[in-house]
Design an enzyme around this catalytic site. Structure first.
Site, PDB file in Angstrom:
ATOM      1  N   GLU A 123      -6.282-115.263 -75.670  1.00  0.00           N
ATOM      2  CA  GLU A 123      -5.438-115.244 -76.872  1.00  0.00           C
ATOM      3  C   GLU A 123      -6.063-114.409 -77.986  1.00  0.00           C
ATOM      4  OE1 GLU A 123      -4.278-119.246 -77.886  1.00  0.00           O
ATOM      5  OE2 GLU A 123      -3.011-119.423 -76.099  1.00  0.00           O
ATOM      6  N   GLU A 232      -2.541-121.068 -69.101  1.00  0.00           N
ATOM      7  CA  GLU A 232      -2.691-122.429 -69.614  1.00  0.00           C
ATOM      8  C   GLU A 232      -1.318-123.032 -69.850  1.00  0.00           C
ATOM      9  OE1 GLU A 232      -4.919-122.664 -73.224  1.00  0.00           O
ATOM     10  OE2 GLU A 232      -6.508-121.331 -72.533  1.00  0.00           O
TER      11      GLU A 232
END
Length: 317
Positions: A123, A232
C-alpha cells in the site's frame, strides 16, 4: 480471464462445478509474536505448521525487519512444503538498502522453490510513500538484484516474480499504469470493514471492488494472462466498530464474509491471501481515513492468540 459479476448461490455452485480451476488460499503472517517481539525461527516453524492446516503459502511484509528472512530461512528449509511471498518495505532509502542486503545475504540459503515472489511495497501508493514512477523503478531494481542471486542449489532467482500490493481503489485509478506495466504480478487489498459495509452488503462489496481492480489492471497490461491475486482481505472478530450499522465484529460475521465473499473469489480462480494468521493483542490502534481510531487490528486473526481456529476455512461448495 474475464470474470463474471457476483451471481446467485445456485448459479455459483453450478459455475464452480464447471470451472477447471479454483483459487488457492494463503495467509498473511506478521514478523512479531504475540508480545510484540520478533518471531524466532522456532516461532516461524510453528506459524508455518499452523498455516499448513489450510494453505501452502504465507505472505510477509519486510525481509530485514525483525530479521525476518534470516529467521524464516531455516524454518522454510525444514518444513519443505510451504512457500512465501516476501515483502520489501521501502519506507526510506536506508531501510530499502537493508531490505536489499537481506535478500542478498539470506536468499542463497533457501531453495527458490520456497519463494512465490517478492512484493515491493505494501500500500505504498495508497499511503503516498512513493510515486508510481518511483515504485516502478524499485520493482525493476529488485528484479535486477534477484538476477544476481542463486539459491542453495545454485539455481538463479532471476525468474522469481516481482510485483507489488495495494488497495483496490488504487488499481481502479488509472494514474498508476507505470507500476502495472513494470510488475510481474499485482495483488489487490480489499476490506469491506474499512468501507463501513453492512453485513448484508459486505460480500457484494468485496467481490465488486476486486472485479473493478482486476478489469483495470488487465486493461492496462493488455492481457488477461497476468497474475493477479488478493493480497489482504477478511473481517475482524472483535474490537470497536467505526460506525453504526457496520457489519458486526464477530466470528459469525467473519465466517459469513469468508463463505459468501472470499469463497466466491476463490471459485472464480483468484488466489486469496487472508489477513491474518493470528490475533495480535499488542498491535497499535488503526486509524481510518476519517481519523477514527479502532483496536480491530488486534482481532483479525483466523486463529486466536492461543492458536485456536475461529472458524472453518473450507468453502461450502
Amino acid at each position: 480471464m474475464i470474470l463474471p459479476t457476483l451471481i446467485s448461490l445456485a448459479s455459483f455452485v453450478q459455475y464452480i462445478s464447471l470451472s477447471s480451476a479454483v483459487g488457492s488460499l494463503g495467509i498473511n503472517v506478521a514478523s512479531a509474536d504475540l508480545d510484540g517481539n520478533c518471531r524466532t525461527t522456532e516461532e516461524w516453524e510453528e506459524a508455518l505448521t499452523k498455516a499448513s492446516a489450510f494453505s501452502s503459502t504465507i505472505k510477509t511484509y519486510a525481509v530485514s525487519d525483525c530479521n525476518m528472512l534470516e529467521n524464516i530461512a531455516p524454518a522454510l528449509n525444514s518444513n519443505g512444503n510451504m512457500k512465501v511471498w516476501l515483502g520489501i518495505w521501502e519506507v526510506d532509502d536506508t531501510h530499502y538498502q537493508e531490505e536489499k542486503d537481506a535478500l542478498s545475504t539470506y536468499l542463497p540459503s533457501i531453495s527458490k522453490d520456497y519463494i512465490s515472489g517478492v512484493s515491493v511495497g505494501s500500500e505504498a501508493l495508497y499511503r503516498g510513500d512513493l510515486t508510481p514512477a518511483a515504485l516502478a523503478a524499485k520493482i525493476s531494481d529488485i528484479k535486477s538484484l534477484l538476477a544476481d542471486i542463486t539459491d542453495k542449489d545454485g539455481n538463479s532467482y532471476s525468474e522469481t516474480m516481482v510485483g507489488t500490493v495495494d488497495s483496490w481503489n488504487i488499481w481502479v485509478n488509472s494514474t498508476n499504469s507505470d507500476v502495472i506495466t513494470a510488475a510481474d504480478y499485482i495483488m489487490v487489498n480489499a476490506f469491506p470493514f474499512w468501507q463501513y459495509q453492512t453485513a448484508s452488503n459486505q460480500s457484494h462489496s468485496l467481490v465488486d471492488d476486486v472485479m473493478q481492480a482486476i478489469q483495470t489492471i488487465q486493461t492496462v497490461k493488455g492481457t488477461d494472462d497476468f497474475y493477479i491475486a488478493i493480497g489482504e482481505t477478511g473481517s475482524p472478530t472483535g474490537g470497536t466498530a467505526l460506525t453504526e450499522g457496520q457489519a458486526p465484529l464477530t466470528v459469525a460475521n467473519a465466517e459469513a464474509l469468508f463463505q459468501e465473499g472470499i469463497c466466491t473469489l476463490l471459485g472464480y480462480g483468484i488466489d486469496v491471501n487472508l489477513f491474518e494468521l493470528q490475533d495480535e493483542p499488542t498491535k497499535p490502534l488503526a486509524t481510518a481515513d476519517d481519523g477514527t481510531s479502532s483496536d480491530v487490528e488486534r482481532h483479525w486473526g483466523v486463529y486466536d492468540s492461543d492458536y485456536n481456529l475461529k472458524y472453518s476455512l473450507t468453502c461450502d461448495y
